[in-house]
Motif scaffolding. Sequence first.
Motif, PDB file in Angstrom:
ATOM      1  N   LEU A 275     -16.609 -12.674 -14.919  1.00  0.00           N
ATOM      2  CA  LEU A 275     -16.881 -11.457 -15.690  1.00  0.00           C
ATOM      3  C   LEU A 275     -16.826 -10.216 -14.802  1.00  0.00           C
ATOM      4  N   ALA A 276     -17.376 -10.334 -13.592  1.00  0.00           N
ATOM      5  CA  ALA A 276     -17.360  -9.193 -12.674  1.00  0.00           C
ATOM      6  C   ALA A 276     -15.928  -8.834 -12.311  1.00  0.00           C
ATOM      7  N   GLN A 277     -15.104  -9.849 -12.116  1.00  0.00           N
ATOM      8  CA  GLN A 277     -13.700  -9.588 -11.776  1.00  0.00           C
ATOM      9  C   GLN A 277     -12.976  -8.900 -12.926  1.00  0.00           C
ATOM     10  N   ARG A 278     -13.295  -9.363 -14.131  1.00  0.00           N
ATOM     11  CA  ARG A 278     -12.648  -8.753 -15.316  1.00  0.00           C
ATOM     12  C   ARG A 278     -13.076  -7.309 -15.474  1.00  0.00           C
ATOM     13  N   ARG A 279     -14.386  -7.077 -15.212  1.00  0.00           N
ATOM     14  CA  ARG A 279     -14.881  -5.713 -15.338  1.00  0.00           C
ATOM     15  C   ARG A 279     -14.164  -4.796 -14.349  1.00  0.00           C
ATOM     16  N   ARG A 280     -13.956  -5.336 -13.121  1.00  0.00           N
ATOM     17  CA  ARG A 280     -13.323  -4.515 -12.077  1.00  0.00           C
ATOM     18  C   ARG A 280     -11.868  -4.205 -12.408  1.00  0.00           C
ATOM     19  N   SER A 281     -11.105  -5.242 -12.773  1.00  0.00           N
ATOM     20  CA  SER A 281      -9.684  -5.002 -13.067  1.00  0.00           C
ATOM     21  C   SER A 281      -9.240  -5.889 -14.217  1.00  0.00           C
TER      22      SER A 281
END
Lengths: 290, 265
Positions: A275-281
């Motif tokens: 989820l954090a990765q998706r939020r970032r990019s």
Amino acid sequence: MTAVLTWLVEPLQQEFMVRALLVSTLVSCVCGLLSCYMTLKGWALMGDAVSHAVMPGVVIAYALNLPFAVGAFVFGVGSVALIGYIKQMTRIKEDTVIGLVFTGFFALGLTLISKVRSNIDLSHILFGNVLGISSSDILQTVVISLLVLTVLVVLRKDLLLFCFDPTHARSIGLHTGVLHYLLLSMLSLAAVAGLQTVGIILVVAMLVTPGATAYLLTDRFDRMVWLSILSAVISSVAGIYWSYWMDASTAGCIVLVQTLLFLLCFLLAPRHGLLAQRRRSPRASRFPSA
Amino acid sequence: MPSRQPHLCGNERISVRHLCVEYHGVVAVHDASLHLNAGTICALVGMNGAGKSTLFKALMGFVRPSAGTIAVNGLPLDQARRARAVAYVPQTESVDWNFPVNVHEVVMMGRYGAMNLLRIPRPVDREAVKEALDRVELWHLRDRQIGALSGGQRKRAFLARALAQGASVMLLDEPFNGVDIRTEKLMIELFEQFRREGRTLMISTHDLSHVTSFCDQVVLINKTVLAYGETSSVFTSENLALTFGGLRLEASPTATIDPDPRQAP
């Protein structure tokens, strides 16, 4: 509230449950610490190999009335040496050699157990028997665990450097060959300890999953170690309770909790989670190859 | 502070005499000799497979020569290694940048050889690390995970580790691979500082323009040392033709060679 308390306390009135919890907590500390090195060194397959290869050693040791750890250690280290030797002498790739050697050893163990007369229960070796662990087995597990913990704590920085940059380690005079085999010997010993709790088949989970889980949560090695140990201990304790109340396989429950913890971190880890990765990019994670 | 200064011992830093290295009966380097003094920047030039890595490995004591001797600071290699006289700065491709260590920890690894078994840093070690990080201008990024640095910062972190180690001989494997022009300039400035301090740097490079721009000496290698010495006298078109197997190259300040002409499209 009372229900939760009963749920927690009732199993502790059984002596075998207390023993199982104590032993598996200790084993979790050892495997949790070691699994950090396994994860960072990329030795998961090696862990699988060693844990399977100890089987004939366990059978022979039981048949000869020796401590099972001795036999397991000899065959664990022997398999590692054989893997190294075949890889060096032929052009076969390492993962093939590992697959070849550990199945050979495991097959030898299976054959021996069916021919050698002894009171060993195959399923206890394969799937663990922490609820029925004997006093002598507990003693062996404690001795092994203390030995592995001591070595890993004393040499933790050398081993970390060996995993990160073996060339530099060697250039400042560290004996990387010794560190390599020492880490593999500790792996053999930890596999023997883990075997008591979850058995040969699933011990590789103890040696890999906690480290991998912790690796998703932090960029600092010291924190990774503590998180790894914590997740291993939580998994063992929760798994044992779960298996008690569900009357399900203990090894299965412990490893299942470990896997669930991993999945949770895989999704929710603050920086390296999905989820954090998706939020970032959002675009990059949807099209990973782009 | 003696631990941070190069180990001074005469003027000769590296002495290789009639070195032969074989791998499983295949000769990698044959009868190679070279001598480098303190305060030298030396380029190591040769094709892929010419023996550059083998020479580095031999200088770090990773391969046992089948013949010949190597001395660093006048000491046999084993002793020089124990004195942490030789530092190796790896190619950036060979490092696991996701590894959970921060910049400070990486540079501290340069001090491990000088610490006790538990590798607990003493004040002198912390000081050496701070000084090294200050010199490469990375002190403010010391708590960053190593992979969170930019390409040029990563290179500088590894230079800082070699500095913290107190090495008098630094072996640098393709230090300019994939760095931008600004980082390159900064690195060359650092190399020139190291030279003034009396350190000896051996730099393997495929970019021939570097050789003339800041290297005092050059070693040309093709399975053996074909020539070594002052750049002005050794770095000639004839010698380069020998080094690159008959390929004619002008020893011009801008020349760049393909790393491996055999694989050129």
